[in-house]
Scaffold this active site. Structure first.
Site, PDB file in Angstrom:
ATOM      1  CD  GLU A 217     -17.859   7.894  -1.537  1.00 28.62           C
ATOM      2  OE1 GLU A 217     -18.826   7.154  -1.791  1.00 28.62           O
ATOM      3  OE2 GLU A 217     -17.989   9.067  -1.150  1.00 28.62           O
ATOM      4  CD  GLU A 293     -16.868  12.193  -5.029  1.00 31.53           C
ATOM      5  OE1 GLU A 293     -18.071  12.236  -4.715  1.00 31.53           O
ATOM      6  OE2 GLU A 293     -16.306  11.169  -5.450  1.00 31.53           O
TER       7      GLU A 293
HETATM    8  C1  GLA Z   1     -19.838   9.634  -3.869  1.00 28.06           C
HETATM    9  C2  GLA Z   1     -19.120   8.977  -5.028  1.00 28.06           C
HETATM   10  C3  GLA Z   1     -19.363   9.659  -6.344  1.00 28.06           C
HETATM   11  C4  GLA Z   1     -20.825  10.000  -6.508  1.00 28.06           C
HETATM   12  C5  GLA Z   1     -21.267  10.854  -5.343  1.00 28.06           C
HETATM   13  C6  GLA Z   1     -22.712  11.260  -5.395  1.00 28.06           C
HETATM   14  O1  GLA Z   1     -19.125  10.595  -3.329  1.00 28.06           O
HETATM   15  O2  GLA Z   1     -17.734   8.910  -4.790  1.00 28.06           O
HETATM   16  O3  GLA Z   1     -18.935   8.822  -7.356  1.00 28.06           O
HETATM   17  O4  GLA Z   1     -21.537   8.815  -6.546  1.00 28.06           O
HETATM   18  O5  GLA Z   1     -21.119  10.121  -4.164  1.00 28.06           O
HETATM   19  O6  GLA Z   1     -22.986  11.954  -6.532  1.00 28.06           O
END
Ligand code: GLA
Length: 652
Positions: A217, A293
């Protein structure tokens, strides 16, 4: 590594060839492989790879993005992934959890790699025991799963400092997640080590790793345009040859893309689904779509509710994602536990640290049990594959043991004499810069600062994150983000001012990650004058810390125990141990250690009310239980067979 060494062996004879083919035919029967199923096709290739030389395989193309499809070699491939973090699950249970993932109809395991745990001291690497990444990846392979590796170096993941080692913060000018030299030099050294382990596990070398994620991210952080190309090159230069991916939420997507790397998206709600198609299309045109995700639940913070997501909503969203032609990874399939002090925190308006459990309301519970989501998703993924799925493994039994009495006691003040000599310093030193752990500072736990004062007055200073203040040994309250000053009462004669500071978890997400030094992070003032001449004790509460407390150091718990203190008792188990959950009714805030394993923090503000104690860490017979309590000792430690993670609050 067997895979790599097989590959390198020269000079084959026909005899060897025939022998190998014969072995394969025999083993194929033994492994019950079903070549009709896409995932099992993967497994078939994989099991081949561990048995026969590389030159007999067709592993040239790997996972590719071709038009709107993923292709694995020459076959259209859908990624049905699930996240499990090996460092949050006892190693003894890895197989159980992976079998459950496979039996849910998923074909791919995704995991982060936590740099802070693997390199606790600069240049000293730990890939042993619960941190044995290669064993975890190979186990996935054995079970017939592909792997997408997410090596960071920053991983977010609700882990302390997003998985970056705290020793990086020794440098006052550190700029994490940038091409600042002090950061890239550390990344280079770590990647040299990590990638030498990962490279042989890649698909094209016969292993299960079909894709590798570049950072995490970064679009939401985006401090340095040179950083992502640098990480991409750092991976490639060290021999990463599989498909590279980035992973961003919809707000960061635009800024997170890197030339030559496939972008994927992170989301939870149906409303965000639109961005799956439009945003991904706008950043990279007609390429395969992937939700890296899909958040099956969410994490919890101390003082908040237990977040849950309805299983029907999960099913609807998963089905909408796949209907949109997208591959998917369930984050988390199984969350596990923030054992030790590894939890992270958020600090936007308020500082909020994450609880010990990383249950996440995921597809499996914290203890690996099935949920309503599991049943629904298994039916769903089963119907997609068309083949019958392997049977889900049996549940691991849970037991409510008799309450554990803790009849022995050692106050923190008495314990200090068994510690290393305190560090003497004119000014306070933050945890990361303490001259401990071979110059790497203190990463986790508590630090005690002591100095002598000659007057009463108002005490203030920057305490990260929470400091219990004592006049001599009497607790007079706490300093934290909100309470920044406290009145020191008048006492007669020689007065020792003590402040026991807890690192409650470094921020893992947000813009202030450079600013995560813990302990006393500046001067401590009494009536606006900086205090001097500190004695500092590093109380990291690692295994070695407790080795100092031999049996003769403990005494029976007195009528009115002085706190903070350690309490010792025995959990007796016969005949064989199973999983249980510890409940600390009547206690206020502290940490529990069983047979040397740090189970994590408890705190009566909730939401979490029980701590997961894996049966795999228990012995038949006597088990040592130590509780470190800060303020109020309870009568016993209770055990229950049912977890209680607090008051449920539905997301959305
Ligand atoms: C983001 C991050 C993950 C985690 C999620 C929340 O997507 O990439 O590592 O922190 O948020 O659980």
């Amino acid at each position: 590594m067997s895979i790599g060494s097989l590959r390198r062996r020269p000079g084959r004879t026909l005899g060897v060839l025939l022998l190998v083919l014969l072995s394969f035919l025999v083993l194929r029967r033994y492994l019950h492989l079903n070549p009709d199923n896409c995932a099992q096709e993967g497994a078939r290739r994989l099991n081949w790879s561990t048995l026969i030389p590389h030159w007999l395989q067709h592993r040239q193309l790997g996972l590719q993005a071709k038009g709107q499809n993923f292709m694995l070699e020459d076959t259209i491939f859908w990624i049905f992934g699930g996240s499990i973090h090996y460092f949050r699950v006892p190693r003894e249970y890895w197989r159980d959890r992976l079998l459950k993932l496979k039996a849910c109809g998923l074909n791919t395991l995704t995991t982060y790699v936590p740099w802070n745990l693997h390199e606790p001291e600069r240049g000293k690497f730990d890939f042993s025991g619960n941190l044995d990444l290669e064993a975890f990846v190979l186990l996935a392979a054995e079970i017939g799963l592909w792997v997408i590796l997410r090596p960071g170096p920053y991983i977010c993941a609700e882990i302390d400092l997003g998985g970056l080692p705290s020793w990086l913060l020794q440098d006052p000018g550190m700029k994490l997640r940038t091409t600042y030299q002090g950061f890239t030099e550390a990344v280079d050294l770590y990647f040299d080590h990590l990638m030498s382990r990962v490279v042989p596990l890649q698909y094209k070398h016969g292993g299960p790793i079909i894709a590798v994620q570049v950072e995490n991210e970064y679009g939401s952080y985006n401090r340095d345009p040179a950083y992502m190309p640098y990480i991409k090159k750092a991976l490639e230069d060290r021999g990463i040859i599989e498909l590279l991916l980035t992973s961003d939420n919809k707000d960061g997507l635009q800024k997170g893309v890197v030339h030559g790397v496939l972008a994927t998206i992170n989301l939870q709600s149906q409303q965000e689904l639109q961005s799956l198609t439009t945003s991904l299309l706008s950043v990279q045109g007609n390429q395969p779509k992937m939700v890296m995700e899909y958040w099956t639940g969410w994490f919890d913070s101390w003082g908040g509710p237990h977040n849950i997501l309805d299983s029907s909503e999960v099913l609807d969203t998963v089905s909408a994602i796949t209907n949109a032609g997208s591959s998917i990874n369930l984050y988390m399939f199984h969350g596990g536990t923030n054992f030790g002090f590894i939890n992270g925190a958020m600090h936007f308006n308020d500082y909020k640290s994450d609880v010990t459990s990383y249950d996440y309301d995921a597809v499996l519970t914290e203890a690996g049990d099935y949920t309503a989501k599991y049943g629904k998703l298994r039916d769903f993924f089963g119907s997609l594959s068309g083949a019958s799925l392997p049977p889900p493994p049996d549940l691991l039994p849970k037991t409510a043991y008799e309450p554990v009495a803790l009849p022995f006691y050692l106050s923190l003040w008495d314990a200090l004499q068994y510690m290393e000599k305190p560090i003497k310093s004119e000014k306070p030193i933050n945890m990361e810069n303490l001259p401990v752990n071979d110059g790497n500072g203190q990463a986790f736990g508590y630090t005690l600062y002591e100095t002598t004062i000659a007057s009463s007055g108002v005490l203030h200073g920057c305490v990260r994150d929470r400091g219990q203040v004592f006049v001599n040994t009497v607790s007079i309250g706490f300093l934290d983000y909100k309470t920044t000053e406290i009145v020191i009462p008048l006492t007669q004669g020689y007065t020792v001012l003590r402040i026991l500071v807890e690192n409650r978890g470094r921020v893992n997400y947000g813009n202030n990650i450079d600013d995560q030094r813990k302990g006393l992070i500046g001067d401590l003032y009494l009536n606006n004058s900086p205090l001097k001449n500190f004695r500092i004790y590093s109380l990291d509460m690692k295994k070695s810390f407790f080795q100092r407390f031999s049996a003769d150091k403990w005494s029976p718990v007195p009528e009115a125990p002085a706190l903070p203190a350690f309490f010792l008792g025995v959990l007796s188990i016969l005949p064989s141990p199973s999983d249980t959950f510890l409940k600390l009714e009547g206690w206020e805030k502290g940490v529990v250690f069983v047979n040397g394993h740090n189970l994590g923090r408890y705190w009566n503000i909730g939401p979490q009310e029980t701590l997961y104690l894996p049966g795999a860490w228990l012995n038949s017979g006597a088990n040592q239980v130590i509780v470190f309590e800060e303020t109020m000792a309870g009568p016993m430690v209770q055990s229950t067979d049912t977890p209680n993670l607090g008051r449920n609050q539905y997301l959305h």
